[in-house]
Design a protein around this motif. Structure first.
Motif, mmCIF file in Angstrom:
data_model
loop_
_atom_site.group_PDB
_atom_site.id
_atom_site.type_symbol
_atom_site.label_atom_id
_atom_site.label_comp_id
_atom_site.label_asym_id
_atom_site.label_seq_id
_atom_site.Cartn_x
_atom_site.Cartn_y
_atom_site.Cartn_z
ATOM 1 N N THR A 243 5.104 -5.618 5.782
ATOM 2 C CA THR A 243 3.892 -5.969 6.530
ATOM 3 C C THR A 243 2.660 -5.833 5.653
ATOM 4 N N THR A 244 2.580 -4.775 4.878
ATOM 5 C CA THR A 244 1.428 -4.573 3.983
ATOM 6 C C THR A 244 1.331 -5.689 2.963
ATOM 7 N N ALA A 245 2.463 -6.098 2.419
ATOM 8 C CA ALA A 245 2.451 -7.138 1.385
ATOM 9 C C ALA A 245 2.010 -8.488 1.942
ATOM 10 N N GLU A 246 2.287 -8.763 3.224
ATOM 11 C CA GLU A 246 1.996 -10.075 3.804
ATOM 12 C C GLU A 246 0.782 -10.067 4.734
ATOM 13 N N SER A 247 0.069 -8.955 4.806
ATOM 14 C CA SER A 247 -1.004 -8.817 5.791
ATOM 15 C C SER A 247 -2.252 -9.615 5.464
ATOM 16 N N GLY A 248 -2.489 -9.938 4.210
ATOM 17 C CA GLY A 248 -3.687 -10.676 3.842
ATOM 18 C C GLY A 248 -4.947 -9.853 4.086
ATOM 19 N N PRO A 249 -5.944 -10.382 4.834
ATOM 20 C CA PRO A 249 -7.204 -9.652 5.032
ATOM 21 C C PRO A 249 -7.120 -8.527 6.062
ATOM 22 N N ILE A 250 -5.983 -8.376 6.730
ATOM 23 C CA ILE A 250 -5.843 -7.321 7.733
ATOM 24 C C ILE A 250 -5.558 -6.001 7.028
ATOM 25 N N ASP A 251 -6.366 -4.983 7.325
ATOM 26 C CA ASP A 251 -6.136 -3.662 6.754
ATOM 27 C C ASP A 251 -4.950 -3.014 7.439
ATOM 28 N N VAL A 252 -4.012 -2.472 6.657
ATOM 29 C CA VAL A 252 -2.814 -1.840 7.199
ATOM 30 C C VAL A 252 -2.864 -0.346 6.892
ATOM 31 N N HIS A 253 -2.705 0.461 7.951
ATOM 32 C CA HIS A 253 -2.673 1.919 7.808
ATOM 33 C C HIS A 253 -1.242 2.392 8.047
ATOM 34 N N LEU A 254 -0.630 3.020 7.026
ATOM 35 C CA LEU A 254 0.679 3.630 7.190
ATOM 36 C C LEU A 254 0.465 5.114 7.455
ATOM 37 N N VAL A 255 0.777 5.540 8.676
ATOM 38 C CA VAL A 255 0.472 6.897 9.118
ATOM 39 C C VAL A 255 1.732 7.743 9.053
ATOM 40 N N THR A 256 1.637 8.877 8.383
ATOM 41 C CA THR A 256 2.767 9.805 8.353
ATOM 42 C C THR A 256 2.801 10.592 9.656
ATOM 43 N N HIS A 257 3.990 11.065 9.996
ATOM 44 C CA HIS A 257 4.168 11.800 11.248
ATOM 45 C C HIS A 257 5.359 12.713 11.107
ATOM 46 N N GLU A 258 5.599 13.539 12.115
ATOM 47 C CA GLU A 258 6.670 14.518 12.025
ATOM 48 C C GLU A 258 8.046 13.876 11.961
ATOM 49 N N GLU A 259 8.148 12.638 12.440
ATOM 50 C CA GLU A 259 9.441 11.951 12.439
ATOM 51 C C GLU A 259 9.726 11.251 11.118
ATOM 52 N N THR A 260 8.791 11.371 10.152
ATOM 53 C CA THR A 260 8.989 10.714 8.856
ATOM 54 C C THR A 260 9.940 11.540 8.015
#
Length: 847
Positions: free
Chosen positions: A343-360
């Motif tokens: 998703t990050t690679a194909e998002s273009g101008p959309i900012d992508v936030h990858l959020v860490t969490h306890e399930e990671t």
């Protein structure tokens, strides 16, 4: 013929300058050579607005009679006959006088637009249908004149005429909006700074949404797929896992950083309805969480999750996308980068936030080999392996001369596939290994040795094992998918049944819990709520003193979460406790979805209770506001008249003739009489509502009391046609209060009856009651509004405040009911309203 275009000047409140702007636009177009007429302009006596009409052609209004009064409305036929290019028509939401061509002015304007005439009009934000309840909650005033949103959004142009609250109040104080007699009441009620500021913000936000719709339409018409960051939109992707709560809260904080930003949550479901790791309970709870913080929940279908996410984000013109960090292990990421990376690679101008969490956490590779088959079938598979393979080996050794090694391998492969169909992957793998050993020992040269002489035979045996394992795995996967589909279908049917019971029930929460109890054959279902101000402790879920029952069905309710067989935590404050028997993991997942809905139903019940408790306060506030308006006008008017008359008589500078002196004294006397009646009505209504009205019930003659009531009304009542027999039985009533009732009803009938058809009064005996029928021949009252006219301070359909505070009918009904009677409206044959006063007949000797 092309349809005309609509332009609307939108304002937050009266007086911001909408009509002035409309006339300014009309003059500008006329100077450019456009044929412009003023179809209807409401200047409200404002000199600057009247001057702005200038040389514009004004279409004469149409005069209409209604309830004995004369009104003017726009002459639609005249405008259609004139056929200008542009018509200026004020007050888009105006309600026309009954009997007009259309009920609403916006319907008149629609007719002109269909005829090819462009229209420029004005509208206040409180008249938009979808905002009606919001405006009422701000101003405490219900707006009856509204325009459907669909009609407003059809306008080609909507321009906001904006003005700060302070500037509008300054205009009001200088008399540029209302006359001096209305300024104080307006500034203290509708035109308070808080009201005006809230209405202004409401108008700005509504217009921003309108502009946003226009932008989306433009992008669609021009096939623009890119993101235009005209407004911040944050999309959070939900998988149905437990990390969704963390992602939603993080996305909500991101949206809060930008004023007016939107939060949208989206879940991508597979087209086959099956998705690993998706928990309906988590999704149900997360939907409630999203909507609770002002966001919206969406669900889309797609097998390619990154593409589906980005397609949705681009469709809503999202600027930021929030995803959870991958839960896949590093080894798995070597073969597929994962949703987040793709998703990050194909998002273009959309900012992508990858959020860490306890399930990671990396997914463990040490998983038990479980399939979709029951243990009985697995045991049957192992038993078949133990019996079939030796028998097959014995049979093939007897036919060794007729069959070659490839044939033996194919027959063993068929046996392994059969075992896989019956027992799944574990028995099939064991059968493949055992078959490999048997083929090697009994059928592969050199026979009865574990060695293989030819490399081709070794390759054939290895391929046999791989094919057997692959076929077995496929069979087991198909069985697992079949089981998942069956469970999903059962869960969906259960959810549908529960939803139906909730929708059909008057109280959603008990219906939901009862359906849950019946579905899983439980003895009791209890929704527990943590007591307020209870500190958390490790043994909190075992302590009954820290919990209270919010709702319960079935047997004895559980006192704490630990008392039941199943404890389903809903959130930090609620727990759903089931008693009767434990549930398996699949059923408990469905129950968790129900628990989230139970929490929502509880909140809805609490909100409904709060609304019911607030209703009397709101009604009291409405009455108080209406009373203040009455004091500001209806009490002031007779006081002013009396004071002016008496002041003139006392003036030493003027000598009045005797006729003038009598006229001034009569005016003062009439004003004070009117004031006395008004105060008496207010006091009596207050006593009625407090239950403190004193009455002297005694036999009373209807004919005598009716005559006194007519005499009190003066010469105007001489036209009333009275048909009341002196032989009519006496009624049990307070004569003074009955006279008040009849006087109010007579005055109301006289007011609305046309001069050539005066009211009629009839009285007759019916069983143990006497009915007095006061019939007028006016326009009547719509059936849906008949009860409204009996509410205090209600002037249904009246356009001015000069006819009283609207207490007459409310007081009449209240007084009648206090004496054991009633006042009910009916339709007069031929048109009009008949008020029926029903009172009990006086018993012999009654005092």
């Amino acid at each position: 013929m092309p349809r005309g275009t609509l332009r609307i000047y939108l304002g937050a409140a009266p007086g911001v300058g909408k009509t002035y702007k409309m006339l300014e636009e009309g003059n500008r177009r006329r100077e450019r050579g456009t044929d412009v007429v003023a179809g209807l302009v409401e200047t409200h006596g404002r000199k600057l607005t009247e001057a702005m009409i200038g040389d514009l052609e004004v279409v004469p209004r149409k005069t209409m009679e209604y309830r004995g009064a004369t009104f003017t409305e726009m002459d639609v036929d005249a405008v259609l006959a004139r056929r200008p290019a542009v018509a200026l028509i004020d007050e888009f939401a105006h309600t026309n006088v009954p009997g007009s061509r259309n009920a609403k002015r916006w319907q008149d304007i629609t007719e002109l637009l269909d005829a090819g005439i462009s229209v420029v009009t004005t509208l206040n934000i409180q008249h938009i249908e979808s905002l009606n309840d919001v405006v009422e909650s701000i101003t405490k005033i219900h707006q009856k004149e509204t325009v459907p949103d669909a009609i407003v959004r059809q306008a080609a142009q909507i321009e906001l005429v904006d003005m700060t609250a302070e500037a509008l109040r300054s205009r009001m104080a200088h008399g540029n909006v209302y006359g001096p007699e209305k300024v104080d009441a307006a500034l203290g009620n509708y035109f308070r700074v808080g009201n005006l500021t809230a209405l202004r913000e409401l108008a700005l936000l509504w217009l921003a949404d309108k502009v946003d719709d226009q932008l989306e339409r433009y992008r669609a018409e021009h096939n623009i797929g890119g993101v235009w960051e005209a407004r911040e939109r944050v999309v959070v992707a939900l998988t149905g896992g437990p990390e969704g709560d963390t992602l939603i809260r993080r996305a909500g904080r991101i949206a809060d950083r930008s004023k007016g930003a939107e939060l949208l949550a989206v879940h991508v479901a597979r087209s086959d309805g099956l998705a690993a790791g998706t928990d309906p309970a988590h999704l149900a709870r997360q939907r409630v969480l999203v909507e609770g913080i002002g966001g919206s929940y969406h669900e889309v279908i797609g097998d390619d999750i990154p593409r589906a996410l980005l397609d949705f984000a681009r469709a809503v013109n999202a600027t930021q996308l929030v995803l959870g960090a991958s839960r896949r292990g590093r080894f798995a990421q070597i073969f597929a980068p994962g949703v987040g990376v793709t998703t990050t690679a194909e998002s273009g101008p959309i900012d992508v936030h990858l959020v860490t969490h306890e399930e990671t956490k990396p997914v463990s590779l040490r998983r038990p080999l479980r399939g979709g088959l029951t243990w009985r079938r697995r045991i049957a598979g192992f038993a078949l392996t133990a019996v079939l393979l030796p028998l097959l080996t014995f049979a093939l050794t007897q036919a060794r001369e007729e069959l070659s090694l490839p044939s033996d391998i194919l027959i063993f492969l068929s046996a392994v596939v059969l075992i896989g169909l019956i027992g799944g992957i574990l028995p099939a793998v064991v059968a493949a290994v055992v078959g490999f050993l048997l083929l090697n020992y009994y059928f592969t040269p050199p026979i009865h040795l574990w060695t293989v002489a030819e490399h081709e035979n070794l390759l054939a045996l290895l391929v046999f094992v791989l094919v057997a394992v692959a076929v077995s795995a496929t069979v087991d996967l198909a069985a697992r998918r079949t089981l998942e589909a069956a469970r999903a279908r059962a869960e969906a049917q259960t959810l549908s049944t529960v939803a139906g019971s909730v929708l059909r029930g008057e109280r959603p929460l008990p219906a939901l819990l009862e359906q849950l109890r019946e579905t899983f054959t439980l003895t009791s279902v209890t929704l527990l709520e943590r007591r307020p101000d209870t500190p958390r402790s490790p043994d909190m879920r075992r302590d009954p003193a820290k919990w209270q029952v919010a709702a319960s069905v079935g047997g004895h309710p559980s006192a704490s979460p630990a008392d039941g067989d199943v404890d389903v935590p809903v959130d930090e404050e609620l727990a759903l406790v089931l008693a009767g028997h434990p549930l398996d993991a699949g059923d408990q997942r469905v129950v968790e979805a129900f628990a989230a809905q139970a929490a929502t139903a509880l909140r809805q019940e609490r909100l409904a209770e709060q609304a019911a408790a607030a209703a009397p306060l709101a009604e009291a506030d409405r009455v108080r506001t209406a009373l203040l308006q009455a004091v500001s006008h209806d009490l002031r008017t007779p006081l002013t008249s009396a004071k002016a008359a008496i002041g003139s008589l006392r003036s030493p500078d003027v000598e009045f003739a005797e006729a003038d002196r009598r006229e001034l004294l009569t005016a003062a006397d009439e004003s004070l009489d009117k004031l006395t009646r008004l105060v008496d009505n207010l006091l009596d209504m207050s006593r009625l509502q407090a239950g403190a009205l004193g009455m002297a019930i005694q036999p009373a003659s209807v004919a005598e009391v009716a005559g006194l009531a007519l005499r009190d009304l003066g010469p105007v009542a001489s036209s009333v046609r009275m048909h009341v027999s002196d032989d009519l039985p006496e009624v049990a009533a307070d004569p003074a209060l009955l006279e008040r009732i009849l006087a109010n009803l007579f005055a109301n009938a006289l007011r609305y009856s046309p001069p050539d058809r005066p009211p009629t009064v009839n009285a007759s005996e019916h069983d143990d009651r006497v009915e007095i029928r006061i019939a007028d021949h006016g326009p009547g009252i719509p059936a849906g509004d008949r009860e409204h006219v009996f509410q205090p301070f209600q002037r249904l359909g009246d356009r001015d405040n000069t006819t009283g505070v609207g207490l007459g009918l409310a007081l009449s009904r209240g007084l009648a009911e206090a004496m054991g009677g009633s006042v009910e409206p009916q339709t007069t044959p031929g048109g009009g309203v008949t008020m029926i006063v029903s009172l009990p007949i006086a018993l012999q000797g009654e005092m």
